[in-house]
Design a protein around this motif. Sequence first.
Motif, PDB file in Angstrom:
ATOM      1  N   ASP A   1      34.560  43.483  28.666  1.00  0.00           N
ATOM      2  CA  ASP A   1      35.586  44.729  29.592  1.00  0.00           C
ATOM      3  C   ASP A   1      35.488  44.051  30.801  1.00  0.00           C
ATOM      4  OD1 ASP A   1      37.772  45.270  30.805  1.00  0.00           O
ATOM      5  OD2 ASP A   1      37.733  47.356  30.026  1.00  0.00           O
ATOM      6  N   GLN A   2      36.044  43.021  31.774  1.00  0.00           N
ATOM      7  CA  GLN A   2      35.545  43.234  32.930  1.00  0.00           C
ATOM      8  C   GLN A   2      36.139  43.735  34.520  1.00  0.00           C
ATOM      9  OE1 GLN A   2      34.631  38.892  32.762  1.00  0.00           O
ATOM     10  NE2 GLN A   2      32.181  38.937  32.689  1.00  0.00           N
ATOM     11  N   SER A   3      37.116  44.674  33.464  1.00  0.00           N
ATOM     12  CA  SER A   3      38.206  44.631  34.276  1.00  0.00           C
ATOM     13  C   SER A   3      38.453  46.348  35.296  1.00  0.00           C
ATOM     14  CB  SER A   3      39.484  45.676  33.437  1.00  0.00           C
ATOM     15  OG  SER A   3      39.126  46.405  32.780  1.00  0.00           O
ATOM     16  N   ASP A   4      36.805  46.474  35.750  1.00  0.00           N
ATOM     17  CA  ASP A   4      36.514  47.775  36.029  1.00  0.00           C
ATOM     18  C   ASP A   4      37.185  46.912  37.947  1.00  0.00           C
ATOM     19  OD1 ASP A   4      35.208  48.701  34.576  1.00  0.00           O
ATOM     20  OD2 ASP A   4      33.451  47.834  35.215  1.00  0.00           O
ATOM     21  N   GLY A   5      38.349  47.708  38.739  1.00  0.00           N
ATOM     22  CA  GLY A   5      38.614  47.283  40.174  1.00  0.00           C
ATOM     23  C   GLY A   5      40.287  46.810  39.495  1.00  0.00           C
TER      24      GLY A   5
ATOM     25  N   THR B   1      38.566  40.784  29.695  1.00  0.00           N
ATOM     26  CA  THR B   1      40.038  40.805  29.908  1.00  0.00           C
ATOM     27  C   THR B   1      38.910  40.905  31.553  1.00  0.00           C
ATOM     28  OG1 THR B   1      40.236  42.429  28.357  1.00  0.00           O
ATOM     29  CG2 THR B   1      40.890  42.930  30.090  1.00  0.00           C
ATOM     30  N   THR B   2      39.701  40.185  32.511  1.00  0.00           N
ATOM     31  CA  THR B   2      39.167  40.120  34.171  1.00  0.00           C
ATOM     32  C   THR B   2      39.811  40.968  34.484  1.00  0.00           C
ATOM     33  OG1 THR B   2      40.980  38.746  34.431  1.00  0.00           O
ATOM     34  CG2 THR B   2      39.365  37.870  33.106  1.00  0.00           C
ATOM     35  N   ASN B   3      39.690  41.483  35.823  1.00  0.00           N
ATOM     36  CA  ASN B   3      40.234  42.191  37.006  1.00  0.00           C
ATOM     37  C   ASN B   3      40.800  41.799  37.748  1.00  0.00           C
ATOM     38  OD1 ASN B   3      38.249  40.857  38.258  1.00  0.00           O
ATOM     39  ND2 ASN B   3      37.046  42.435  39.208  1.00  0.00           N
TER      40      ASN B   3
ATOM     41  N   SER C   1      48.576  44.820  33.471  1.00  0.00           N
ATOM     42  CA  SER C   1      47.378  44.883  33.122  1.00  0.00           C
ATOM     43  C   SER C   1      46.520  43.556  33.133  1.00  0.00           C
ATOM     44  CB  SER C   1      47.887  44.575  31.388  1.00  0.00           C
ATOM     45  OG  SER C   1      48.442  43.035  30.931  1.00  0.00           O
TER      46      SER C   1
END
Length: 109
Positions: A100-104, A54-56, A35
Amino acid sequence: MAIGRKGSRRIVVDGTTYRWRLRRRPTYSQGLCWSPCTYTVEHADASGATLVVTTNQPHPSNWVGAPSVAVLPSDVSVAITSALAQGWNATSPGSPFRLDQSDGFVSSP
């Protein structure tokens, strides 16, 4: 959920002071890069809803040696601005606001 003052950093965005904190040690899931890294933000002077971002990227202290990028104050500022635009109100009580910035993000097998 309040952020402890020890280990937190101050940041001023649009004239408002916030405190933010990244866990020093990753959670088990973050340590294995299952994660992404997360950090929290709250208003410095008033209690209210906490922002959980939430980072990527993997946590900088992950156990598998995956390359990561440090969370910079400029990243935190952008996240705060984005959360405020999406309706986060740091001074009103409530459950944590999740950004949520978890794209990628690609988890490790």
